[in-house]
Write a protein that holds these residues in place. Structure first.
Motif, PDB file in Angstrom:
ATOM      1  N   PHE A   1       6.753  -7.037 -10.255  1.00 38.80           N
ATOM      2  CA  PHE A   1       7.776  -6.324 -11.017  1.00 38.80           C
ATOM      3  C   PHE A   1       7.199  -5.119 -11.764  1.00 38.80           C
ATOM      4  CE2 PHE A   1      10.285  -5.735 -14.934  1.00 38.80           C
ATOM      5  CZ  PHE A   1      11.463  -5.317 -14.341  1.00 38.80           C
ATOM      6  N   THR A   2       6.050  -5.297 -12.396  1.00 37.30           N
ATOM      7  CA  THR A   2       5.492  -4.211 -13.220  1.00 37.30           C
ATOM      8  C   THR A   2       4.769  -3.155 -12.387  1.00 37.30           C
ATOM      9  OG1 THR A   2       3.533  -5.562 -13.642  1.00 37.30           O
ATOM     10  CG2 THR A   2       5.270  -5.615 -15.301  1.00 37.30           C
ATOM     11  N   ASP A   3       3.852  -3.574 -11.531  1.00 38.46           N
ATOM     12  CA  ASP A   3       3.031  -2.627 -10.775  1.00 38.46           C
ATOM     13  C   ASP A   3       3.519  -2.417  -9.351  1.00 38.46           C
ATOM     14  OD1 ASP A   3       1.409  -2.631 -13.045  1.00 38.46           O
ATOM     15  OD2 ASP A   3       0.173  -4.256 -12.262  1.00 38.46           O
ATOM     16  N   GLY A   4       4.057  -3.464  -8.743  1.00 40.53           N
ATOM     17  CA  GLY A   4       4.440  -3.395  -7.338  1.00 40.53           C
ATOM     18  C   GLY A   4       3.217  -3.547  -6.441  1.00 40.53           C
ATOM     19  N   ILE A   5       3.449  -3.400  -5.167  1.00 43.60           N
ATOM     20  CA  ILE A   5       2.357  -3.517  -4.196  1.00 43.60           C
ATOM     21  C   ILE A   5       2.588  -2.497  -3.081  1.00 43.60           C
ATOM     22  CG2 ILE A   5       3.510  -5.302  -2.832  1.00 43.60           C
ATOM     23  CD1 ILE A   5       0.702  -6.579  -2.504  1.00 43.60           C
ATOM     24  N   GLU A   6       1.513  -1.906  -2.615  1.00 46.05           N
ATOM     25  CA  GLU A   6       1.638  -0.903  -1.557  1.00 46.05           C
ATOM     26  C   GLU A   6       2.049  -1.589  -0.254  1.00 46.05           C
ATOM     27  OE1 GLU A   6      -0.843   2.785   0.471  1.00 46.05           O
ATOM     28  OE2 GLU A   6      -1.748   1.605  -1.151  1.00 46.05           O
TER      29      GLU A   6
END
Length: 199
Positions: A100-105
């Motif tokens: 939620f905060t950073d996400g993922i590539e």
């Protein structure tokens, strides 16, 4: 309502986090868990608790297909995990927070480029015992309802020592309804005041 995106939770989340809502790659998840007995006989000495995660961005006819369900966690044991379920769920909670905060590539195969995908867990779906474990709230006794809490109007039966919700439904009637003032056919000498609770 034909899709969860038309529901209040989805719309409320979109108003609280408009940047998340504008990115079409971001996904919304639901979590579900319940007891499963691999020996197909309840009351046996072994059970397990699969934790499912469903993707709700899909059309309704695809959301619950097995290809789009994930089992990130399987809790084995001789009995249900009870209040210790949070120990098992902690790695999953940490991963969901990171998503939620950073996400993922992530790679977009259609557009042939990478993007930062974020995800949010919008809701959980479970029966009442599993709901009690997931929320760490007792679903028994006078405070069984998480939303009503001490405003439910439930009381203890003097003889049976059991909680009772009889007569609690009258508070949902309009103030001028004849049942709100009835002190004979419902609980003796008790009128209902305060009006309909806010949904």
């Amino acid at each position: 309502m034909t899709h969860p995106s038309e529901g209040k939770a989805w719309i409320h989340f979109d108003t609280m986090f408009p940047a998340f809502a504008q990115e079409t790659h971001n996904i919304r998840l639901g979590l579900c868990t319940d007891e499963f007995c691999p020996n197909s006989s309840y009351g046996s000495a072994y059970s397990c608790w699969p934790v499912f995660i469903m993707i709700y961005n899909l059309p309704p006819w695809l959301s619950f297909k097995h290809e789009y369900m994930q089992i990130p966690l399987l809790i084995p044991g001789k009995k249900n995990p009870g209040q210790n379920i949070d120990v098992f769920l902690q790695p999953l909670v940490d991963e969901l927070k990171m998503l939620f905060t950073d996400g993922i590539e992530t790679y977009d195969a259609y557009r042939k480029n990478n993007f930062q995908m974020r995800a949010v867990l919008l809701w959980t779906v479970s029966d009442f015992p599993a709901y009690a474990m997931l929320s760490s709230w007792s679903s028994h006794g006078k405070l069984a309802c998480l939303y009503c809490s001490n405003k439910s109007g439930s009381f203890w039966l003097s003889e049976g020592r059991k909680p009772c919700c009889f007569d609690c439904h009258r508070k949902h009637l309009p103030n001028r309804h004849k049942f709100t003032k009835d002190q004979i056919n419902f609980m003796k000498n008790k009128k209902v005041k305060g009006g309909v609770p806010i949904p």
